[in-house]
Scaffold this active site. Structure first.
Site, PDB file in Angstrom:
ATOM      1  N   ASP A 198     110.218 -77.065  -4.912  1.00 55.65           N
ATOM      2  CA  ASP A 198     109.285 -77.320  -6.017  1.00 55.65           C
ATOM      3  C   ASP A 198     109.023 -76.016  -6.770  1.00 55.65           C
ATOM      4  O   ASP A 198     107.881 -75.660  -7.049  1.00 55.65           O
ATOM      5  CB  ASP A 198     107.977 -77.890  -5.450  1.00 55.65           C
ATOM      6  CG  ASP A 198     107.216 -78.718  -6.478  1.00 55.65           C
ATOM      7  OD1 ASP A 198     107.750 -78.917  -7.579  1.00 55.65           O
ATOM      8  OD2 ASP A 198     106.103 -79.157  -6.179  1.00 55.65           O
ATOM      9  N   LYS A 257      92.815 -76.401   0.054  1.00 54.65           N
ATOM     10  CA  LYS A 257      93.668 -77.458  -0.517  1.00 54.65           C
ATOM     11  C   LYS A 257      93.394 -78.747   0.249  1.00 54.65           C
ATOM     12  O   LYS A 257      93.640 -78.836   1.444  1.00 54.65           O
ATOM     13  CB  LYS A 257      95.131 -77.046  -0.400  1.00 54.65           C
ATOM     14  CG  LYS A 257      96.095 -78.064  -0.958  1.00 54.65           C
ATOM     15  CD  LYS A 257      97.493 -77.491  -1.056  1.00 54.65           C
ATOM     16  CE  LYS A 257      98.484 -78.523  -1.558  1.00 54.65           C
ATOM     17  NZ  LYS A 257      99.814 -77.986  -1.752  1.00 54.65           N
ATOM     18  N   GLY A 263      96.956 -80.615  -8.283  1.00 56.06           N
ATOM     19  CA  GLY A 263      98.364 -80.953  -8.378  1.00 56.06           C
ATOM     20  C   GLY A 263      98.504 -82.459  -8.276  1.00 56.06           C
ATOM     21  O   GLY A 263      97.530 -83.205  -8.431  1.00 56.06           O
ATOM     22  N   GLY A 264      99.718 -82.868  -8.032  1.00 50.73           N
ATOM     23  CA  GLY A 264      99.951 -84.287  -7.938  1.00 50.73           C
ATOM     24  C   GLY A 264      99.329 -84.897  -6.692  1.00 50.73           C
ATOM     25  O   GLY A 264      98.988 -86.062  -6.662  1.00 50.73           O
ATOM     26  N   TYR A 265      99.204 -84.100  -5.667  1.00 54.05           N
ATOM     27  CA  TYR A 265      98.831 -84.671  -4.374  1.00 54.05           C
ATOM     28  C   TYR A 265      97.584 -84.084  -3.778  1.00 54.05           C
ATOM     29  O   TYR A 265      97.130 -84.517  -2.737  1.00 54.05           O
ATOM     30  CB  TYR A 265      99.990 -84.452  -3.379  1.00 54.05           C
ATOM     31  CG  TYR A 265     101.267 -84.773  -4.038  1.00 54.05           C
ATOM     32  CD1 TYR A 265     101.508 -86.076  -4.431  1.00 54.05           C
ATOM     33  CD2 TYR A 265     102.169 -83.788  -4.381  1.00 54.05           C
ATOM     34  CE1 TYR A 265     102.645 -86.390  -5.125  1.00 54.05           C
ATOM     35  CE2 TYR A 265     103.315 -84.104  -5.069  1.00 54.05           C
ATOM     36  CZ  TYR A 265     103.549 -85.408  -5.432  1.00 54.05           C
ATOM     37  OH  TYR A 265     104.667 -85.717  -6.129  1.00 54.05           O
ATOM     38  N   ILE A 271      89.596 -75.648  -8.532  1.00 52.55           N
ATOM     39  CA  ILE A 271      90.362 -74.636  -9.264  1.00 52.55           C
ATOM     40  C   ILE A 271      91.749 -75.113  -9.644  1.00 52.55           C
ATOM     41  O   ILE A 271      92.410 -74.516 -10.465  1.00 52.55           O
ATOM     42  CB  ILE A 271      90.496 -73.311  -8.467  1.00 52.55           C
ATOM     43  CG1 ILE A 271      90.979 -73.578  -7.050  1.00 52.55           C
ATOM     44  CG2 ILE A 271      89.214 -72.546  -8.512  1.00 52.55           C
ATOM     45  CD1 ILE A 271      91.247 -72.322  -6.272  1.00 52.55           C
ATOM     46  N   GLY A 272      92.195 -76.154  -9.046  1.00 54.22           N
ATOM     47  CA  GLY A 272      93.525 -76.610  -9.409  1.00 54.22           C
ATOM     48  C   GLY A 272      93.741 -78.021  -8.907  1.00 54.22           C
ATOM     49  O   GLY A 272      93.134 -78.440  -7.926  1.00 54.22           O
TER      50      GLY A 272
END
Ligand SMILES: Nc1ncnc2c1ncn2[C@@H]1O[C@H](COP(=O)(O)OP(=O)(O)OP(=O)(O)O)[C@@H](O)[C@H]1O
Length: 971
Positions: A796, A698, A679-681, A676-677
Site C-alpha cells: 500500500d 489506530k 483511512g479506509g479501515y 488525526i487521520g
C-alpha cells in the site's frame, strides 16, 4: 488511617497534576469498594482540603478534578449530580472547560433528559464560543446525541444558525483539514453535471455535507443518495451554497489549466498554483478505470465476468462459481463479451470525455472538493464484523492453500466495483447488495490449465509444509457437538472465536499467534457469541445516524430491513456519460450499502458465504488465484512465530473510542484528543497516555493483528545480524508500541508524528527544489529496498503512508543522502503487507483495489508480487514532485507511463521519468528492477549536481512546511 487518607497523602506531599491523576484513579476504584458513608466522608474531606488549602492551588482547577466531582455527585443525596455540575458552572472554576459540559451532558443524556441536555449544550456554546469553534464545541455533544438519543430527537439541536458560518471557514488560516488517505481525492470529473443526465454535482455534495453537518436532510423529497434520478430542481434554499461554490469554481477556473500528458509535458508555463490532494476517503473505485485486460494467452476470448450485484444473487449459502446455472453463465458471458467489444470502441470517446471533464473540474474549488469527498466519506465507510449466530466451519481443505477453494471463499465482493464491467455502459444499479466478481479467465484457466494451477498449489503447499505451515487444521466441531470433550476443552481456550479454525496440536501447543494455550487466538475473524457491532456504532453513530448520513434515500427502510429489492432496470445512457453514471451508481451503492444492509445480510445467513465478514477491501481475485490478504493464510503465517510481547489480547469487545474522552484499554488510560487521520479501515486518533506522552492510536474494525505481526517481523528481519540496520528500523518502520486486540476491534498505539505525511508535504510545497525531492525519494527507495530484502511487500505504498518523522538538520550536508543517520520518513499502514518469506516466489493476480495505485500488472491481470510496491513508489514520486496524482497511461508493457507534469526546470525530471518507466514496465516477476540501481541513479545525480546553498534553502523550506503541519495538527 483510612485507605482514602493513604491515597491522599501522596497528593498532599506532591500536589501535582500527575499525583492528582493517580489519586483520582485510586478513588474511583475505592468508590466501588468502600461503604457509602465511609467513601462519602473521606471524599468530602479530601475535596474540602483541595478547595481550601493553598498548597493545592496548582491542581485545584485541573480538569482531573472533574472526575472527583463526578464521584462526589454519586454521593450527593440532595444536590445530586446535576446540582454539583451547576455549582461548578456557577462558581466559574471550570466554566472554560469543555469537559465540564460534556461530563454534565452525559449524565443527563444517560437519563434521557433531552431538555436538560439541551440547556447544558447551550451553556457550553455560550461559555466557550470565544475559545473554541462551534464544531469543536459540538462534536462531543453530537457523539452523545448519537449514542443516547438514537431516535434523532437531538438532531435538531445542532442546526443552529451560528454554526453555518463554520462551513465557510474551510480556508481560515490555521484550520486543519482532516487528513485522509490519498487514493480517491483527485478531482472527480464525474461530479460535473452534464446536460441531459443528472449525477450528483459537487455543489450538491457540498450542500449535502453542509446540511449533514447540522443533522438535516437535504430535503425531504430530494433524497441525496447519489443515485441517478430525474433531474432535481434546485430549491431556493440550495442557492446560497451553490452560489458560494460557483464563485469558487469561477475563480479557480481562471487559475488552473487541465493536466497534460507525461512525456510531452512541460509544466514550466503552467500556473504556479497547485492543486491540493487530499487523502482518500474510502476505498472506492474509480468509475473510469479500465477493465481488466486479458493476459496474452487468453486474449480476446476470455472476458471478465461481473455477476449480479444484488444481494439475492449472493445469498445462496454455498455460492461458488460452479454452482451458477449454466445457462445463466452463458448469458452473462455473452453479455460481457458484447460489453468488451463495446468498451473497446467506446474507450476513445470515453477518454476524450473524461479529459474534457478534467479540464472543467480542474477549476473546481479545492475545498469544496474536499468537503464533498468528506461528505462522501461520512456516507461511505462502514466496516462490519461478526455475526452472532453463524458458525464458520473451515475444513482441512480450506485451510490448505488450494487456490480454487480459497477463491470460492473470497471471490465474492462486498465492495462491488462498477468499473469491473467490461462495458463502459452504466453499471447495473444495485440494491446496495453484494457484487460477485469473477473472471472468466480463471474459469478457462481452470479447465484448460488445471495442471499449471495444481502445480502452483502443490508447490505452495509444500513450501508451507516445509515451514510447519502445512499442518492440517482441524475443523472444530460445530456448536452441536457438545459431546466432544476435547473440543469442549479447546473451546474454553479459544477465547476470541470458537469457530475459527483450530490449529492442530503441535501448533496449538507450540509458539505463535495461532496458539491457544494462553487464552486466545489472535484473529481478525469475527467473534462468535459477540454481539454484532459495526464501525459506526463503535464510533458512536447509531443506525439512524448512519442511515441519515449514508443515505437519505435509504432512510425510509426499516431498521433491520432485508436488503432492498433491486431497483428498476437502469436507463441506458451514452458511453460518454458513463463515468458520471458509474460514479453516481457507485455512490448510490456506497450510500446504501451500510450497516443495516450488511446486518441484514448477516441475519439472512449470507454473510459468511458472501465473504462480507472477511473482506475488508475490494480485492478482486480471480477464481483459482491465491489471495495474499486471505485471513486464513495470514493466521497460518502468524501461527509460526511467537506473538509480539507488546500485543495484548482480550476476549471482550473493544471499548468505544471518542475524541475528548478517556479510554481505558488493558489497564492503561488514554486520553483521546482528536481524530488525526482516517483511512479506509481505521480511524487514527491523537491521544495522551498515562506517561503524558502523545501517541497515535489506530482504531481498526475488525481487529487486525496482522499489522502488529508484520511490523514486528519487519523489524526483526531488518536488524537480524545487521547492527547497521537498527537505525533504519527505528526511524523508518512503524513501531507498534502496544497493540490491544479485542474481539471486535483493535487499538494500535504508535509514536505520534506531528509533521504529517508526504501527502501533506506535497500539498504544502510549491515547486519543491530537486534537492529535497531527491533526498526524500532516495530515502523511500532505500527503505523499500530493505523491506523487499526482508521478503515483505508493503502492498500500500502511497504518499500518505509515509510519515515525516523529523525536520532536516540544516547541518546535514552532501553525504546526508546515503547516511543512516538522516532518515526523515517512516512507512506506516502495514495492514496490506504480504509476507513472502513463506510464500517464496508466489505470484498473485487481481487488483488491490486502491484507486490509482493498482499497478499495470493488476490491471492487466498479469502475475505480480513485488511490482505492487514498485508501482506505488512510482506513483508516490509523481505526487511528491508535482503534488498531483499521475494517471497511468499506456496499454501494454513497454508503453506504460504516468502522466505527471514535472517542470522542465526540475533538474531531476529525467531521472524520475526514467525510473517511472522502469518501474511501470516490468516484464515479469522474474525481471524485477534492482532498487540499488534506482538509488544509484539518484546518488549519481546528487553527486554531480549538488549545490550547498540550494540544499540549505530547500531544507529551510522543508522545515517550514513541517512547522506549519505541526502547528495545524496542534489545533
Ligand atoms: N503515527 C501517526 N502519527 C500521525 N498521524 C498518523 C499516524 N499514523 C497514521 N496517521 C494518519 O492517519 C492516516 C490513516 O492511517 P493509516 O494509513 O494507518 O490508516 P488506514 O485505515 O490503514 O489507511 P488506508 O486507507 O490508507 O489504508 C494516515 O494517512 C496519517 O495521516
Amino acid at each position: 488511617m483510612t485507605q482514602i487518607d493513604q491515597a491522599f497523602r501522596d497528593l498532599e506531599y506532591n500536589p501535582t497534576a500527575d499525583a492528582l491523576g493517580t489519586f483520582t484513579t485510586q478513588l474511583e476504584t475505592l468508590s466501588k469498594m468502600l461503604p457509602f458513608p465511609d467513601m462519602k466522608a473521606g471524599l468530602m474531606d479530601c475535596l474540602r482540603k483541595i478547595r481550601r488549602d493553598r498548597r493545592f492551588d496548582a491542581v485545584r482547577n485541573d480538569e482531573t478534578m472533574l472526575r472527583l466531582y463526578k464521584i462526589l455527585g454519586q454521593y450527593s443525596e440532595n444536590l445530586g449530580m446535576k446540582g454539583i455540575y451547576l455549582q461548578l458552572h456557577t462558581t466559574g472554576n471550570f466554566s472554560k472547560s469543555l469537559n465540564l459540559y460534556l461530563q454534565w451532558a452525559e449524565e443527563l443524556a444517560k437519563k434521557q433528559d433531552l431538555t436538560e441536555f439541551t440547556k447544558v449544550l447551550d451553556m457550553a456554546r455560550k461559555a466557550l464560543d470565544k475559545t473554541l469553534t462551534m464544531p469543536e464545541i459540538e462534536s462531543g455533544f453530537r457523539d452523545m446525541a448519537d449514542e443516547y438519543f438514537p431516535d434523532g430527537r437531538a438532531a435538531a439541536l445542532f442546526a443552529s444558525p451560528d454554526d453555518t458560518l463554520d462551513v465557510f471557514r474551510d480556508n481560515a488560516p490555521g484550520r486543519r483539514m482532516k487528513r485522509r488517505s490519498s487514493a480517491k481525492t483527485k478531482l472527480r470529473s464525474e461530479f460535473i453535471d452534464v446536460p441531459g443526465t443528472f449525477g450528483v454535482s459537487i455543489e450538491e455534495f457540498r450542500y449535502a455535507k453542509w446540511k449533514d453537518t447540522f443533522g438535516e436532510d437535504v430535503d425531504p423529497h430530494r433524497r441525496d443518495s447519489g443515485i441517478v434520478q430525474a433531474k432535481h430542481q434546485v430549491a431556493a434554499n440550495d442557492r446560497c451554497a451553490r452560489e458560494e461554490v460557483e464563485n469558487r469554481i469561477a475563480s479557480n477556473l481562471k487559475r488552473r489549466p487541465p493536466l497534460s500528458p507525461l512525456s510531452e509535458a512541460n509544466a514550466d508555463d503552467e500556473d504556479e498554483k497547485r492543486s491540493r490532494i487530499y487523502s482518500p476517503l474510502v476505498p472506492t473505485k474509480d468509475a473510469t478505470r479500465p477493465a481488466l485486460r486479458n493476459s496474452k494467452t487468453f486474449q480476446d476470448n476470455i472476458p471478465t465476468i461481473t455477476l449480479s450485484s444484488d444481494t439475492k444473487s449472493a445469498s445462496s449459502k454455498e455460492i461458488s462459481y460452479n454452482q451458477l446455472d449454466d445457462s445463466d453463465t452463458e448469458e452473462k458471458l455473452k453479455t460481457m463479451a458484447a460489453g468488451r467489444e463495446k468498451a473497446r470502441t467506446s474507450s476513445l470517446s470515453s477518454s476524450t470525455s473524461s479529459s474534457t471533464r478534467t479540464a472543467k473540474s480542474g477549476g473546481l474549488d479545492l475545498m469544496a472538493e474536499n468537503n464533498c469527498l468528506e461528505a462522501h466519506a461520512m456516507f461511505s465507510e462502514t466496516v462490519h464484523i461478526g455475526g452472532p449466530e453463524k458458525t464458520m466451519v473451515i475444513s482441512d481443505e480450506t485451510m490448505s492453500i488450494k487456490p480454487t477453494e480459497v477463491s470460492s471463499n473470497f471471490s465474492v465482493l462486498c465492495d462491488p466495483d462498477p468499473t469491473m464491467n467490461l462495458t463502459h455502459d452504466r453499471p447495473k444499479k444495485t440494491s446496495g447488495g453484494l457484487n460477485m466478481v469473477f473472471d472468466e479467465l480463471a474459469l478457462v484457466e481452470e479447465s484448460i490449465g488445471e495442471a499449471v494451477e495444481v502445480k502452483t498449489v502443490s508447490k505452495i503447499k509444500k513450501d508451507l509444509e516445509d515451514t510447519r505451515l502445512g499442518k492440517s487444521l482441524r475443523t472444530p466441531p460445530t456448536l452441536g457437538d457438545e459431546d466432544d470433550s476435547e473440543f469442549k476443552q479447546k473451546r474454553t481456550n479459544i477465547s476470541i472465536n470458537r469457530y475459527i479454525p483450530v490449529f492442530d496440536d503441535e501448533l496449538i501447543h507450540g509458539h505463535g499467534f495461532g496458539k491457544i494455550t494462553h487464552g486466545s487466538i489472535v484473529t481478525s475473524t469475527p467473534a462468535a457469541g459477540v454481539a454484532f457491532v459495526d464501525i459506526e456504532s463503535y464510533f458512536g453513530n447509531k443506525w439512524r445516524l448512519i442511515m441519515r448520513r449514508k443515505s437519505q434515500a435509504a432512510a425510509a427502510q426499516a431498521q433491520v430491513a432485508p436488503p432492498a429489492p433491486p431497483p428498476p432496470a437502469p436507463k441506458q445512457v451514452p458511453a460518454a456519460n458513463s463515468s458520471i453514471d458509474c460514479l453516481s451508481d457507485n455512490l448510490g451503492r456506497r450510500l446504501s450499502l451500510g450497516a443495516d444492509e450488511i446486518r441484514a445480510a448477516i441475519v439472512a445467513g449470507e454473510a459468511e458465504t458472501t465473504g462480507i465478514l472477511n473482506r475488508r477491501r475490494s480485492e478482486i481475485i480471480r477464481k483459482g488465484d491465491i489471495n495474499p490478504w486471505d485471513e486464513t493464510l495470514r493466521r497460518r503465517l502468524m501461527a509460526t512465530v511467537r506473538a509480539p510481547i507488546n500485543m495484548h489480547e482480550f476476549q471482550e469487545r473493544a471499548p468505544k473510542i471518542q475524541a475528548n474522552r478517556d479510554c481505558e484499554v488493558g489497564g492503561e488510560v488514554f486520553h483521546i484528543q482528536t481524530l488525526i487521520g482516517q483511512g479506509g479501515y481505521a480511524k487514527v486518533y491523537k491521544a495522551v497516555n498515562e506517561e503524558k506522552k502523545v501517541v497515535a492510536v489506530k482504531y481498526e474494525v475488525p481487529s487486525c493483528s496482522w499489522e502488529v505481526y508484520i511490523c514486528d517481523q519487519m523489524r526483526n528481519r531488518l536488524i537480524k545480524d545487521r547492527e547497521d540496520r537498527v537505525k533504519m528500523a527505528d526511524w523508518c518502520i512503524m513501531k507498534v508500541m502496544d497493540a490491544y486486540v479485542f474481539s471486535t476491534a483493535s487499538l494500535l498505539v504508535n509514536e505520534y508524528h506531528e509533521y504529517g505525511t508526504l501527502l501533506e508535504y506535497a500539498n504544502s510545497m510549491k515547486d519543491p527544489n530537486w534537492h529535497i525531492s531527491c533526498f526524500l525519494l532516495t530515502q523511500m527507495a532505500r527503505i523499500l529496498k530493505e523491506v523487499h530484502a526482508c521478503n515483505i511487500i508493503h502492498g500500500d505504498i502511497k504518499p500518505d503512508n509515509f510519515m515525516i518523522t523529523r525536520k532536516i538538520d540544516p547541518n546535514w550536508d552532501k553525504d546526508a543522502l546515503m547516511s543512516n543517520d538522516t532518515f526523515v520518513v517512516k512507512i506506516i499502514d502495514w495492514g496490506r503487507a504480504i509476507d513472502m518469506m513463506q510464500l517464496k516466489d508466489q505470484t498473485f493476480k487481481g487488483r488491490a483495489g486502491t484507486e490509482d495505485f493498482d499497478s499495470p500488472e493488476m490491471i492487466d491481470g498479469r502475475p505480480w508480487n513485488y511490482q505492487a510496491d514498485y508501482f506505488g513508489f512510482a506513483a508516490t514520486m509523481a505526487v511528491v514532485v508535482t503534488a498531483k496524482y499521475g494517471k497511468l497511461t499506456g496499454s501494454k508493457v513497454g508503453e506504460y507511463s504516468l502522466s505527471c507534469d514535472i517542470k522542465r526546470r526540475n533538474a531531476l525530471r529525467n531521472t524520475i521519468f526514467d525510473i517511472i518507466k522502469k518501474f511501470l514496465n516490468i516484464e515479469s516477476v522474474n525481471t524485477l528492477p534492482d532498487w540499488s540501481e534506482a538509488i544509484q541513479q539518484f546518488a549519481d545525480f546528487w553527486e554531480t549536481n549538488f549545490d550547498g546553498s540550494s540544499w540549505r534553502q530547500a531544507i529551510a523550506k522543508f522545515n517550514e512546511v513541517c512547522d506549519l503541519a505541526a502547528t495545524n495538527h496542534k489545533q
